[in-house]
Design a protein around this motif. Sequence first.
Motif, mmCIF file in Angstrom:
data_model
loop_
_atom_site.group_PDB
_atom_site.id
_atom_site.type_symbol
_atom_site.label_atom_id
_atom_site.label_comp_id
_atom_site.label_asym_id
_atom_site.label_seq_id
_atom_site.Cartn_x
_atom_site.Cartn_y
_atom_site.Cartn_z
ATOM 1 N N ALA A 257 0.849 -1.190 0.000
ATOM 2 C CA ALA A 257 0.000 0.000 0.000
ATOM 3 C C ALA A 257 0.887 1.242 0.000
ATOM 4 N N VAL A 258 0.776 2.045 -1.056
ATOM 5 C CA VAL A 258 1.622 3.237 -1.163
ATOM 6 C C VAL A 258 0.960 4.383 -0.391
ATOM 7 N N SER A 259 1.561 4.699 0.758
ATOM 8 C CA SER A 259 0.925 5.633 1.694
ATOM 9 C C SER A 259 1.549 7.017 1.654
ATOM 10 N N PHE B 245 10.895 1.770 1.055
ATOM 11 C CA PHE B 245 11.231 3.047 0.417
ATOM 12 C C PHE B 245 11.199 2.835 -1.091
ATOM 13 N N ILE B 246 10.331 3.590 -1.794
ATOM 14 C CA ILE B 246 10.137 3.343 -3.226
ATOM 15 C C ILE B 246 10.461 4.559 -4.086
ATOM 16 N N GLY B 247 10.896 5.668 -3.463
ATOM 17 C CA GLY B 247 11.135 6.896 -4.225
ATOM 18 C C GLY B 247 12.590 7.043 -4.634
ATOM 19 N N GLU C 146 6.655 4.315 0.837
ATOM 20 C CA GLU C 146 6.807 5.764 0.979
ATOM 21 C C GLU C 146 7.874 6.265 0.010
ATOM 22 N N ASN C 147 7.664 7.487 -0.533
ATOM 23 C CA ASN C 147 8.612 8.076 -1.480
ATOM 24 C C ASN C 147 9.483 9.161 -0.876
ATOM 25 N N TYR C 148 8.966 9.808 0.167
ATOM 26 C CA TYR C 148 9.651 10.990 0.679
ATOM 27 C C TYR C 148 10.065 10.726 2.117
ATOM 28 N N VAL D 99 2.664 -5.718 -6.052
ATOM 29 C CA VAL D 99 2.119 -4.530 -6.703
ATOM 30 C C VAL D 99 2.115 -3.368 -5.713
ATOM 31 N N ARG D 100 2.421 -2.172 -6.217
ATOM 32 C CA ARG D 100 2.508 -0.975 -5.380
ATOM 33 C C ARG D 100 1.294 -0.089 -5.671
ATOM 34 N N ILE D 101 0.328 -0.098 -4.764
ATOM 35 C CA ILE D 101 -0.954 0.527 -5.046
ATOM 36 C C ILE D 101 -1.220 1.690 -4.089
ATOM 37 N N GLY D 102 -1.415 2.885 -4.649
ATOM 38 C CA GLY D 102 -1.748 4.052 -3.841
ATOM 39 C C GLY D 102 -3.195 4.453 -4.029
ATOM 40 N N THR D 103 -3.449 5.113 -5.158
ATOM 41 C CA THR D 103 -4.763 5.701 -5.433
ATOM 42 C C THR D 103 -5.915 4.716 -5.281
ATOM 43 N N ALA D 104 -5.752 3.503 -5.768
ATOM 44 C CA ALA D 104 -6.863 2.543 -5.735
ATOM 45 C C ALA D 104 -7.201 2.107 -4.305
ATOM 46 N N GLY E 230 3.605 -2.910 -11.166
ATOM 47 C CA GLY E 230 2.156 -2.781 -11.158
ATOM 48 C C GLY E 230 1.718 -1.722 -10.166
ATOM 49 N N MET E 231 0.949 -0.732 -10.661
ATOM 50 C CA MET E 231 0.388 0.318 -9.830
ATOM 51 C C MET E 231 -1.135 0.328 -10.070
ATOM 52 N N SER E 232 -1.826 1.343 -9.562
ATOM 53 C CA SER E 232 -3.299 1.317 -9.652
ATOM 54 C C SER E 232 -3.787 1.101 -11.078
ATOM 55 N N GLU E 233 -3.139 1.757 -12.052
ATOM 56 C CA GLU E 233 -3.652 1.762 -13.422
ATOM 57 C C GLU E 233 -3.237 0.541 -14.243
ATOM 58 N N LEU F 42 13.805 -7.139 -8.748
ATOM 59 C CA LEU F 42 13.763 -5.972 -9.631
ATOM 60 C C LEU F 42 12.481 -5.182 -9.440
ATOM 61 N N MET F 43 12.567 -3.889 -9.744
ATOM 62 C CA MET F 43 11.399 -3.009 -9.697
ATOM 63 C C MET F 43 11.358 -2.181 -10.974
ATOM 64 N N ALA F 44 10.151 -1.844 -11.444
ATOM 65 C CA ALA F 44 10.056 -0.963 -12.613
ATOM 66 C C ALA F 44 8.800 -0.118 -12.562
ATOM 67 N N PRO G 282 -7.558 9.688 -4.457
ATOM 68 C CA PRO G 282 -6.580 10.612 -5.054
ATOM 69 C C PRO G 282 -5.690 11.269 -3.999
ATOM 70 N N ARG G 283 -4.429 11.522 -4.394
ATOM 71 C CA ARG G 283 -3.498 12.161 -3.461
ATOM 72 C C ARG G 283 -3.705 13.659 -3.428
ATOM 73 N N ARG G 284 -3.452 14.245 -2.266
ATOM 74 C CA ARG G 284 -3.475 15.702 -2.162
ATOM 75 C C ARG G 284 -2.070 16.183 -1.849
HETATM 76 C C1 LIG Z 1 3.059 6.718 -6.158
HETATM 77 C C2 LIG Z 1 3.702 5.456 -6.546
HETATM 78 C C3 LIG Z 1 2.967 4.274 -6.682
HETATM 79 C C4 LIG Z 1 1.460 4.194 -6.533
HETATM 80 O O1 LIG Z 1 0.825 4.781 -7.604
HETATM 81 P P1 LIG Z 1 -0.780 4.746 -7.750
HETATM 82 O O2 LIG Z 1 -0.997 5.101 -9.154
HETATM 83 O O3 LIG Z 1 -1.314 5.761 -6.785
HETATM 84 O O4 LIG Z 1 -1.227 3.374 -7.414
HETATM 85 C C5 LIG Z 1 3.672 3.115 -6.983
HETATM 86 N N1 LIG Z 1 5.003 3.107 -7.139
HETATM 87 C C6 LIG Z 1 5.742 4.216 -7.022
HETATM 88 C C7 LIG Z 1 7.218 4.139 -7.189
HETATM 89 C C8 LIG Z 1 5.116 5.427 -6.723
HETATM 90 O O5 LIG Z 1 5.865 6.531 -6.612
#
Ligand SMILES: *Cc1c(COP(=O)(O)O)cnc(C)c1O
Length: 222
Positions: free
Chosen positions: A21-23, A67-69, A44-46, A205-210, A189-192, A149-151, A214-216
Amino acid sequence: MRVRQAQESAGRPENAVTLLAVSKTRPAEDVEAAYHSGVRDFGENYLQDALPKIEQLQHLADIRWHFIGPLQSNKTRQVAEHFHWVHSVDRLKIARRLSEHRSENRPPLNVCIQVNISEEPQKAGVNPAEVQALADEISCLPGIRLRGLMAIPAANLSAQEQHQTFARMRVLFTQLQSRFPDMDTLSMGMSEDMAAAIAEGSTLVRIGTAIFGPRRYNRPQQ
Ligand SMILES: *Cc1c(COP(=O)(O)O)cnc(C)c1O
């Protein structure tokens, strides 16, 4: 939910795919609510945004922070101290610093090599041709464990292009596994695009929005 459905329709075994879960940008309360619904892995990215949350949620003993950023060298010490995983390693210098800063009395830091799979000029990640060499070097470092690996593919791909792109990642990953059999993580894999990623062999899979909506980004500073 959707991850399980995509897993099933792709004929993948149960629990083949971990939900991260991308928080990023979400308050600790949102993380805690997702934790109580069963999620254990959070991305988390930041760094500055993540540290207070990690601190505030210390009572959740089995939570795992990823850490994914983009990672600059001056942040590696704190990342090595506070996270369980780093998905965005794309050069040896960063891997070396994470290795040096990981405390000896903790389990190794799990790392993935980020691949610039769409070979975009400004994008983070190593080019596909450089993955093997970097993996050889990283796998020798103490204190970190290379997991896979990540992409992040180029934006706005058609469904067919998503499949082709993720399939290229799967080939790279399989090649790497023949050399390092205990490598087990293909973070894509992300939300889309999670359905295409899961169909092509993603294990995480790294899922935020779904999950969170939406992020603010322009929230007031606290
Ligand atoms: C923000 C982010 C995600 C999540 O993206 P969503 O489209 O919100 O699911 C996944 N991976 C990385 C590296 C991100 O920065």
